[in-house]
Scaffold this active site. Structure first.
Site, PDB file in Angstrom:
ATOM      1  N   LYS A 148      25.037 -34.039 -11.842  1.00  0.00           N
ATOM      2  CA  LYS A 148      24.125 -35.139 -11.547  1.00  0.00           C
ATOM      3  C   LYS A 148      24.581 -35.938 -10.326  1.00  0.00           C
ATOM      4  CE  LYS A 148      20.988 -34.358 -14.657  1.00  0.00           C
ATOM      5  NZ  LYS A 148      19.632 -33.932 -14.231  1.00  0.00           N
ATOM      6  N   ASP A 186       7.230 -25.181 -16.888  1.00  0.00           N
ATOM      7  CA  ASP A 186       8.320 -25.257 -17.849  1.00  0.00           C
ATOM      8  C   ASP A 186       8.759 -23.833 -18.158  1.00  0.00           C
ATOM      9  OD1 ASP A 186       9.250 -27.735 -19.893  1.00  0.00           O
ATOM     10  OD2 ASP A 186       9.688 -25.731 -20.644  1.00  0.00           O
ATOM     11  N   THR A 210      13.646 -39.088 -25.600  1.00  0.00           N
ATOM     12  CA  THR A 210      13.151 -37.751 -25.317  1.00  0.00           C
ATOM     13  C   THR A 210      13.769 -36.755 -26.300  1.00  0.00           C
ATOM     14  OG1 THR A 210      14.966 -37.206 -23.810  1.00  0.00           O
ATOM     15  CG2 THR A 210      13.017 -38.271 -22.840  1.00  0.00           C
ATOM     16  N   ASN A 215      12.454 -31.988 -12.166  1.00  0.00           N
ATOM     17  CA  ASN A 215      12.888 -32.751 -13.331  1.00  0.00           C
ATOM     18  C   ASN A 215      13.580 -31.911 -14.396  1.00  0.00           C
ATOM     19  OD1 ASN A 215      12.606 -35.021 -15.445  1.00  0.00           O
ATOM     20  ND2 ASN A 215      11.355 -33.392 -16.333  1.00  0.00           N
ATOM     21  N   ILE A 239      16.899 -42.398 -22.592  1.00  0.00           N
ATOM     22  CA  ILE A 239      15.446 -42.363 -22.704  1.00  0.00           C
ATOM     23  C   ILE A 239      15.052 -41.616 -23.974  1.00  0.00           C
ATOM     24  CG2 ILE A 239      13.287 -41.812 -21.532  1.00  0.00           C
ATOM     25  CD1 ILE A 239      15.120 -43.771 -19.998  1.00  0.00           C
ATOM     26  N   TYR A 264      28.235 -32.340 -16.821  1.00  0.00           N
ATOM     27  CA  TYR A 264      26.939 -32.995 -16.613  1.00  0.00           C
ATOM     28  C   TYR A 264      27.050 -34.047 -15.509  1.00  0.00           C
ATOM     29  CZ  TYR A 264      22.485 -35.223 -17.856  1.00  0.00           C
ATOM     30  OH  TYR A 264      21.211 -35.721 -17.839  1.00  0.00           O
TER      31      TYR A 264
END
Length: 255
Positions: A162, A39, A193, A92, A191, A158
């Site tokens: 993607k 990360d 998150t 990811n 999701i 975005y």
């Protein structure tokens, strides 16, 4: 190899400090894998590695700015030093776009989204594929989005990157299909998150607004995405390559 048995395999995960990345790191470790949690925030990556070790798993943490080829190479060198090989990579790491019509998107914000969400996947695969070839094959899973298969108002940048992840995944999968390397993408919906918390504004009203987009009436759980990544990386998914797996509670079905 049963779907939940990755004993002896080494998994490299970017964006492992929270959300889907952390859930996937923990899931692979619980299934016997050695996990490299990376990360840009080393404290978050270390916390993920700590969770794994507390549960009896094997993990190391590495700081990795996925827009830096040198950082990626260094993190993969640490992977080989610690565990000897690379078998699975989950690319990811990503960032969100503030809601904005295309003409109002700042050029610097556009460039950052391209760098973090698209170019990073290219850079990661560029360094991972030679290591997977040395291992005799393996699996790469790239994180796209439901925004990778539809258009979304206020999300031009975005959505563009993607979509790009899916196109790159499909082409790379064909490049390496005969080598034993399988390359797929996942397309999560809404999701639960930290990223989704930021996108929704962190308010009950914002949360209700995004949940209203889900036919199943709830957000997905990071663990539900992790299980899909594991399936794509297992022998049960051995005939799957170049696929973009949508996991979105039906959000994109009618669009």
């Amino acid at each position: 190899m049963p779907n939940n048995d990755f004993t002896g395999k080494t998994v490299f995960i970017t964006g492992a400090g929270s959300g889907i990345g952390r859930a996937t790191a923990v899931a692979f470790a619980a299934s016997g894998a050695n996990v490299v949690a990376t990360d840009i925030d080393i404290d978050s990556a270390s916390a993920t590695a700590g969770l794994i070790e507390e549960q009896g798993g094997r993990s190391i943490a590495a700081r990795c700015n996925v827009t830096s080829s040198d950082d990626i190479a260094a993190a993969l060198d640490a992977t080989i030093d610690a565990f000897g090989q690379l078998d699975i990579a989950f690319n990811n790491a990503g960032i969100e776009q503030p809601v904005s019509p295309l003409a109002d998107i700042d050029e610097d914000d556009w460039d950052r989204l391209v760098a973090v969400n698209l170019k990073s996947v290219y850079l990661c695969m560029k360094h991972q594929i030679p290591l997977l070839l040395e291992s005799g094959g393996g699996s790469i899973v790239n994180t796209s989005s439901g925004a990778g298969v539809i258009g979304i108002r206020g999300q031009s940048a975005y959505t563009a990157v993607k979509h790009g992840v899916i196109g790159m995944t499909k082409s790379a999968a064909l490049d390496y299909a005969a080598t034993g390397i399988r390359i797929n993408a996942i397309c999560p919906g809404i999701i639960e998150t930290p990223m989704m918390g930021r996108f929704s504004g962190g308010t009950p009203e914002g949360r209700d607004r995004v949940i209203a987009q889900e036919p199943v009436g709830r957000m997905g759980r990071p663990e539900e995405i992790a299980s899909a990544v594991q399936w794509l990386s297992s022998d049960l998914g051995a005939f799957t390559t170049g696929h973009a797996l949508v996991i979105d509670g039906g959000q994109t079905v009618g669009l």
